[in-house]
Write a protein that holds these residues in place. Structure first.
Motif, PDB file in Angstrom:
ATOM      1  N   VAL A   6     110.642 131.872  41.622  1.00  0.00           N
ATOM      2  CA  VAL A   6     109.815 130.771  41.159  1.00  0.00           C
ATOM      3  C   VAL A   6     110.467 129.465  41.583  1.00  0.00           C
ATOM      4  O   VAL A   6     111.618 129.435  42.030  1.00  0.00           O
ATOM      5  CB  VAL A   6     109.621 130.788  39.623  1.00  0.00           C
ATOM      6  CG1 VAL A   6     108.899 132.038  39.174  1.00  0.00           C
ATOM      7  CG2 VAL A   6     110.963 130.641  38.913  1.00  0.00           C
ATOM      8  N   THR A   7     109.717 128.381  41.449  1.00  0.00           N
ATOM      9  CA  THR A   7     110.206 127.044  41.779  1.00  0.00           C
ATOM     10  C   THR A   7     110.092 126.164  40.559  1.00  0.00           C
ATOM     11  O   THR A   7     109.147 126.294  39.770  1.00  0.00           O
ATOM     12  CB  THR A   7     109.388 126.450  42.947  1.00  0.00           C
ATOM     13  OG1 THR A   7     109.471 127.328  44.070  1.00  0.00           O
ATOM     14  CG2 THR A   7     109.902 125.076  43.349  1.00  0.00           C
ATOM     15  N   LYS A   8     111.046 125.286  40.372  1.00  0.00           N
ATOM     16  CA  LYS A   8     111.003 124.300  39.281  1.00  0.00           C
ATOM     17  C   LYS A   8     110.678 122.938  39.886  1.00  0.00           C
ATOM     18  O   LYS A   8     111.257 122.535  40.896  1.00  0.00           O
ATOM     19  CB  LYS A   8     112.357 124.255  38.561  1.00  0.00           C
ATOM     20  CG  LYS A   8     112.440 123.290  37.370  1.00  0.00           C
ATOM     21  CD  LYS A   8     111.666 123.809  36.183  1.00  0.00           C
ATOM     22  CE  LYS A   8     111.759 122.821  35.014  1.00  0.00           C
ATOM     23  NZ  LYS A   8     113.087 122.794  34.378  1.00  0.00           N
ATOM     24  N   GLY A   9     109.730 122.245  39.279  1.00  0.00           N
ATOM     25  CA  GLY A   9     109.345 120.927  39.768  1.00  0.00           C
ATOM     26  C   GLY A   9     108.935 120.030  38.629  1.00  0.00           C
ATOM     27  O   GLY A   9     108.778 120.465  37.478  1.00  0.00           O
ATOM     28  N   ASP A  15     107.673 118.643  33.388  1.00  0.00           N
ATOM     29  CA  ASP A  15     108.220 119.676  34.264  1.00  0.00           C
ATOM     30  C   ASP A  15     107.460 120.998  34.173  1.00  0.00           C
ATOM     31  O   ASP A  15     106.853 121.326  33.147  1.00  0.00           O
ATOM     32  CB  ASP A  15     109.716 119.884  34.013  1.00  0.00           C
ATOM     33  CG  ASP A  15     110.043 120.291  32.581  1.00  0.00           C
ATOM     34  OD1 ASP A  15     109.202 120.062  31.685  1.00  0.00           O
ATOM     35  OD2 ASP A  15     111.139 120.817  32.350  1.00  0.00           O
ATOM     36  N   PHE A  16     107.562 121.761  35.286  1.00  0.00           N
ATOM     37  CA  PHE A  16     106.752 122.960  35.445  1.00  0.00           C
ATOM     38  C   PHE A  16     107.538 124.067  36.138  1.00  0.00           C
ATOM     39  O   PHE A  16     108.382 123.802  37.003  1.00  0.00           O
ATOM     40  CB  PHE A  16     105.505 122.665  36.299  1.00  0.00           C
ATOM     41  CG  PHE A  16     104.758 121.439  35.856  1.00  0.00           C
ATOM     42  CD1 PHE A  16     103.878 121.502  34.789  1.00  0.00           C
ATOM     43  CD2 PHE A  16     104.959 120.227  36.493  1.00  0.00           C
ATOM     44  CE1 PHE A  16     103.204 120.370  34.370  1.00  0.00           C
ATOM     45  CE2 PHE A  16     104.287 119.086  36.079  1.00  0.00           C
ATOM     46  CZ  PHE A  16     103.406 119.164  35.009  1.00  0.00           C
ATOM     47  N   ALA A  45     110.221 124.498  30.576  1.00  0.00           N
ATOM     48  CA  ALA A  45     109.186 123.689  31.222  1.00  0.00           C
ATOM     49  C   ALA A  45     108.111 123.340  30.210  1.00  0.00           C
ATOM     50  O   ALA A  45     107.963 124.001  29.181  1.00  0.00           O
ATOM     51  CB  ALA A  45     108.563 124.440  32.402  1.00  0.00           C
ATOM     52  N   ASP A  46     107.345 122.303  30.542  1.00  0.00           N
ATOM     53  CA  ASP A  46     106.190 121.934  29.727  1.00  0.00           C
ATOM     54  C   ASP A  46     104.993 122.833  30.009  1.00  0.00           C
ATOM     55  O   ASP A  46     104.058 122.884  29.205  1.00  0.00           O
ATOM     56  CB  ASP A  46     105.796 120.479  29.986  1.00  0.00           C
ATOM     57  CG  ASP A  46     106.860 119.494  29.527  1.00  0.00           C
ATOM     58  OD1 ASP A  46     107.501 119.756  28.500  1.00  0.00           O
ATOM     59  OD2 ASP A  46     107.048 118.464  30.216  1.00  0.00           O
ATOM     60  N   ARG A  82      98.922 126.835  32.794  1.00  0.00           N
ATOM     61  CA  ARG A  82      99.104 127.304  31.421  1.00  0.00           C
ATOM     62  C   ARG A  82     100.063 126.371  30.684  1.00  0.00           C
ATOM     63  O   ARG A  82     101.084 125.938  31.239  1.00  0.00           O
ATOM     64  CB  ARG A  82      99.704 128.726  31.401  1.00  0.00           C
ATOM     65  CG  ARG A  82      99.081 129.714  32.396  1.00  0.00           C
ATOM     66  CD  ARG A  82      97.633 130.026  32.079  1.00  0.00           C
ATOM     67  NE  ARG A  82      97.031 130.860  33.098  1.00  0.00           N
ATOM     68  CZ  ARG A  82      96.850 132.171  32.978  1.00  0.00           C
ATOM     69  NH1 ARG A  82      97.244 132.802  31.893  1.00  0.00           N
ATOM     70  NH2 ARG A  82      96.266 132.854  33.945  1.00  0.00           N
ATOM     71  N   ASN A  83      99.748 126.078  29.421  1.00  0.00           N
ATOM     72  CA  ASN A  83     100.666 125.332  28.567  1.00  0.00           C
ATOM     73  C   ASN A  83     101.877 126.198  28.223  1.00  0.00           C
ATOM     74  O   ASN A  83     101.852 127.424  28.373  1.00  0.00           O
ATOM     75  CB  ASN A  83      99.963 124.903  27.280  1.00  0.00           C
ATOM     76  CG  ASN A  83      98.870 123.889  27.519  1.00  0.00           C
ATOM     77  OD1 ASN A  83      99.036 122.938  28.276  1.00  0.00           O
ATOM     78  ND2 ASN A  83      97.723 124.099  26.883  1.00  0.00           N
TER      79      ASN A  83
END
Length: 312
Positions: A6-9, A15-16, A45-46, A82-83
């Protein structure tokens, strides 16, 4: 043991976790989302963004109608958002910029051309633009589409509010206005920065009447500057996002905040707003019945997750 990459951004620190699943073959349930976004037991993440082809979601149970619309509009890619609590969300203004940036970095779209992104809030057109402050992070401008005041009309400015919000840390209940950005928002104007700072947003504010699908609640203080161009404005904002809690920024919330401020100011009020949030500033441009959001997008890291099975 299986490995999932996965990637964090983030966009202005909203953030996601980004899950690349072009063929939508993975199993993405609420518990998996909660595990990934947990800030102590997961990546933190949010929200979670799944990157999938629109055609792959046409027969899906939660995105089928919206994916059909995206395919018809020529949007190859769909932002399945998705939240953090695992609930499905219509749209995310910061997320759609990060989504577009991810596609650019993966070489899946041409950044010199408008990028069409399918979402449950409609197809969004995204273009790469320069940071007005000269920063290095790429900025993206999103046509957020049509907006409306679901409980008020443009002629109701004398009413000024359609709901009341009770918030911990704020001494009295405050009137608010509802703004539909494809997802629901309730905007509260506060009289001072002290009150904006004192609001306790770890728990959900009480909104009356309660919207059927819940709501994001924005708290704003409009900066007063008598020497400024009357067509431009600046405001400060904090937000409690449904299904998440307080976040550092909210893109659709920034649009809702600017639209509410414009509504309260009347027809001669500013149409070009800078919205300062804890995570950074974004620009909101109001053009008749449409609104545009511009801001940065950053990819932070690529991560290999262990012991997570999302195979269908």
């Amino acid at each position: 043991m299986s490995t999932v990459k996965v990637t964090k951004g983030h966009g202005t620190a909203n953030d996601f976790v980004i899950l690349d699943d072009p063929d939508a073959g993975g199993r993405l349930d609420a518990e998996t989302v909660r595990r990934l976004t947990d800030r102590r037991r997961g990546l933190g993440a949010d929200g979670l963004i799944r990157v999938a082809r629109s055609t792959a979601l046409v027969d899906g149970d939660q995105s089928a109608t919206h994916a059909d619309t995206a395919v018809a509009a020529g949007a190859e890619w769909f932002m399945d958002y998705r939240n953090a609590d695992g609930s499905v969300a219509e749209m995310c203004g910061n997320g759609v910029r990060v989504f577009a940036h991810y596609l650019v970095r993966r070489g899946r779209v041409d950044p010199a051309r408008p990028i069409l992104v399918g979402t449950r809030g409609g197809v969004k057109t995204v273009t790469m633009v320069a940071d007005p402050a000269g920063g290095q992070a790429p900025w993206y401008r999103v046509d957020m589409g049509r907006w409306n005041l679901p409980l008020l009309s443009a002629d109701d400015s004398d009413r000024g509010a359609d709901s009341v919000v009770s918030t911990r840390g704020v001494d009295v209940d405050r009137p608010a206005v509802s703004v539909d950005m494809g997802n629901p928002h309730t905007v509260v104007a506060l009289p001072s920065l002290d009150e904006l700072i004192s609001a306790e947003l770890a728990t959900a504010p009480a909104v009356d009447p309660v919207p059927e699908d819940g709501t994001n609640v924005e708290y704003i203080v409009v900066d007063a500057d008598g020497d400024a161009d009357p067509r431009t404005g600046r405001l400060r904002m904090r937000v409690h996002e449904r299904g998440v809690g307080e976040t550092m920024a909210c893109g659709t919330g920034a649009c809702a905040a600017a639209l509410a401020a414009r509504f309260w100011a009347g027809s001669d009020g500013p149409v070009d707003w800078t919205v300062d949030q804890p995570g950074g500033a974004v620009r909101v441009e109001i053009e008749s019945e449409r609104v545009f959001l511009s801001g940065p997008a950053v990819l932070v890291a690529e991560v290999a997750l262990l012991e997570l099975d999302i195979t269908g």
